[in-house]
Design a protein around this motif. Structure first.
Motif, PDB file in Angstrom:
ATOM      1  N   UNK A  25     -18.370 -31.834  59.124  1.00  0.00           N
ATOM      2  CA  UNK A  25     -19.257 -32.257  60.201  1.00  0.00           C
ATOM      3  C   UNK A  25     -18.674 -33.470  60.918  1.00  0.00           C
ATOM      4  N   UNK A  26     -19.040 -33.603  62.187  1.00  0.00           N
ATOM      5  CA  UNK A  26     -18.612 -34.742  62.988  1.00  0.00           C
ATOM      6  C   UNK A  26     -19.715 -35.792  62.954  1.00  0.00           C
ATOM      7  N   UNK A  27     -19.366 -36.984  62.471  1.00  0.00           N
ATOM      8  CA  UNK A  27     -20.326 -38.088  62.423  1.00  0.00           C
ATOM      9  C   UNK A  27     -19.915 -39.148  63.434  1.00  0.00           C
ATOM     10  N   UNK A  28     -20.740 -40.162  63.584  1.00  0.00           N
ATOM     11  CA  UNK A  28     -20.406 -41.244  64.508  1.00  0.00           C
ATOM     12  C   UNK A  28     -19.205 -42.050  64.017  1.00  0.00           C
ATOM     13  N   UNK A  29     -18.857 -41.912  62.728  1.00  0.00           N
ATOM     14  CA  UNK A  29     -17.712 -42.614  62.154  1.00  0.00           C
ATOM     15  C   UNK A  29     -16.467 -41.735  62.085  1.00  0.00           C
ATOM     16  N   UNK A  30     -16.583 -40.472  62.490  1.00  0.00           N
ATOM     17  CA  UNK A  30     -15.459 -39.531  62.432  1.00  0.00           C
ATOM     18  C   UNK A  30     -15.852 -38.279  61.670  1.00  0.00           C
ATOM     19  N   UNK A  31     -14.900 -37.374  61.515  1.00  0.00           N
ATOM     20  CA  UNK A  31     -15.170 -36.111  60.835  1.00  0.00           C
ATOM     21  C   UNK A  31     -15.194 -36.320  59.319  1.00  0.00           C
ATOM     22  N   UNK A  32     -16.105 -35.601  58.646  1.00  0.00           N
ATOM     23  CA  UNK A  32     -16.238 -35.731  57.204  1.00  0.00           C
ATOM     24  C   UNK A  32     -16.267 -34.348  56.575  1.00  0.00           C
ATOM     25  N   UNK A  45     -25.080 -37.958  62.663  1.00  0.00           N
ATOM     26  CA  UNK A  45     -24.254 -36.924  63.290  1.00  0.00           C
ATOM     27  C   UNK A  45     -23.944 -37.266  64.742  1.00  0.00           C
ATOM     28  N   UNK A  46     -22.728 -36.936  65.144  1.00  0.00           N
ATOM     29  CA  UNK A  46     -22.342 -36.996  66.544  1.00  0.00           C
ATOM     30  C   UNK A  46     -22.510 -35.585  67.102  1.00  0.00           C
ATOM     31  N   UNK A  47     -22.518 -35.446  68.401  1.00  0.00           N
ATOM     32  CA  UNK A  47     -22.596 -34.115  68.996  1.00  0.00           C
ATOM     33  C   UNK A  47     -21.315 -33.359  68.680  1.00  0.00           C
ATOM     34  N   UNK A  48     -21.442 -32.143  68.218  1.00  0.00           N
ATOM     35  CA  UNK A  48     -20.258 -31.355  67.887  1.00  0.00           C
ATOM     36  C   UNK A  48     -20.581 -30.208  66.964  1.00  0.00           C
ATOM     37  N   UNK A  49     -19.538 -29.651  66.396  1.00  0.00           N
ATOM     38  CA  UNK A  49     -19.666 -28.466  65.562  1.00  0.00           C
ATOM     39  C   UNK A  49     -19.710 -28.837  64.078  1.00  0.00           C
ATOM     40  N   UNK A  50     -20.593 -28.178  63.358  1.00  0.00           N
ATOM     41  CA  UNK A  50     -20.642 -28.277  61.902  1.00  0.00           C
ATOM     42  C   UNK A  50     -20.061 -26.975  61.378  1.00  0.00           C
ATOM     43  N   UNK A  51     -19.064 -27.073  60.521  1.00  0.00           N
ATOM     44  CA  UNK A  51     -18.421 -25.871  59.978  1.00  0.00           C
ATOM     45  C   UNK A  51     -18.814 -25.708  58.513  1.00  0.00           C
ATOM     46  N   UNK A  52     -19.338 -24.537  58.202  1.00  0.00           N
ATOM     47  CA  UNK A  52     -19.806 -24.227  56.855  1.00  0.00           C
ATOM     48  C   UNK A  52     -18.976 -23.086  56.304  1.00  0.00           C
ATOM     49  N   UNK A  67     -28.718 -36.369  65.158  1.00  0.00           N
ATOM     50  CA  UNK A  67     -29.404 -36.150  63.899  1.00  0.00           C
ATOM     51  C   UNK A  67     -28.700 -36.861  62.757  1.00  0.00           C
ATOM     52  N   UNK A  68     -28.939 -36.353  61.536  1.00  0.00           N
ATOM     53  CA  UNK A  68     -28.294 -36.969  60.382  1.00  0.00           C
ATOM     54  C   UNK A  68     -27.955 -35.937  59.329  1.00  0.00           C
ATOM     55  N   UNK A  69     -27.122 -36.349  58.398  1.00  0.00           N
ATOM     56  CA  UNK A  69     -26.658 -35.519  57.293  1.00  0.00           C
ATOM     57  C   UNK A  69     -26.886 -36.313  56.010  1.00  0.00           C
ATOM     58  N   UNK A  70     -27.470 -35.654  55.026  1.00  0.00           N
ATOM     59  CA  UNK A  70     -27.741 -36.290  53.741  1.00  0.00           C
ATOM     60  C   UNK A  70     -27.108 -35.470  52.626  1.00  0.00           C
ATOM     61  N   UNK A  78     -29.044 -31.175  56.654  1.00  0.00           N
ATOM     62  CA  UNK A  78     -28.613 -31.562  57.988  1.00  0.00           C
ATOM     63  C   UNK A  78     -29.804 -31.384  58.921  1.00  0.00           C
ATOM     64  N   UNK A  79     -30.246 -32.467  59.536  1.00  0.00           N
ATOM     65  CA  UNK A  79     -31.358 -32.443  60.474  1.00  0.00           C
ATOM     66  C   UNK A  79     -30.805 -32.855  61.827  1.00  0.00           C
ATOM     67  N   UNK A  80     -30.845 -31.923  62.781  1.00  0.00           N
ATOM     68  CA  UNK A  80     -30.296 -32.193  64.115  1.00  0.00           C
ATOM     69  C   UNK A  80     -31.399 -32.089  65.156  1.00  0.00           C
ATOM     70  N   UNK A  81     -31.257 -32.876  66.224  1.00  0.00           N
ATOM     71  CA  UNK A  81     -32.204 -32.780  67.327  1.00  0.00           C
ATOM     72  C   UNK A  81     -32.199 -31.378  67.913  1.00  0.00           C
TER      73      UNK A  81
END
Length: 86
Positions: A25-32, A45-52, A67-70, A78-81
């Protein structure tokens, strides 16, 4: 192989839920990248793609906006707007 229990939701609906081996996932601090056994964490979360990568090996892409990722005890929430399977 160890698995993650994953739930991806948006403000409107549940987008995807199931077992996975990897989340990227892409976060505000970079990809994780998240694998089973990951330390507990909370990220914005930053705007972008989440790959599962599902437990069966299928690749799923979710477009997310904010949104955010926990992560806690092999459970990823993962809770996104806004979010939709790409």
């Amino acid at each position: 192989m160890a698995e993650l229990n994953v739930s991806v939701v948006s403000a409107e609906r549940r987008v995807w839920e199931g077992a996975a081996t990897q989340i990227i996932a892409k976060t505000t601090e970079g990809e994780i990248g998240i694998l089973a056994g990951h330390q507990p964490m909370l990220a914005i979360l930053a705007e972008g793609e989440i790959r599962v990568t599902t437990a069966s090996g299928e690749k799923i892409a979710v477009d997310a906006a904010g949104g955010f990722l926990s992560v806690d005890h092999n459970t990823v929430t993962i809770v996104a707007g806004k979010a939709a399977v790409a």
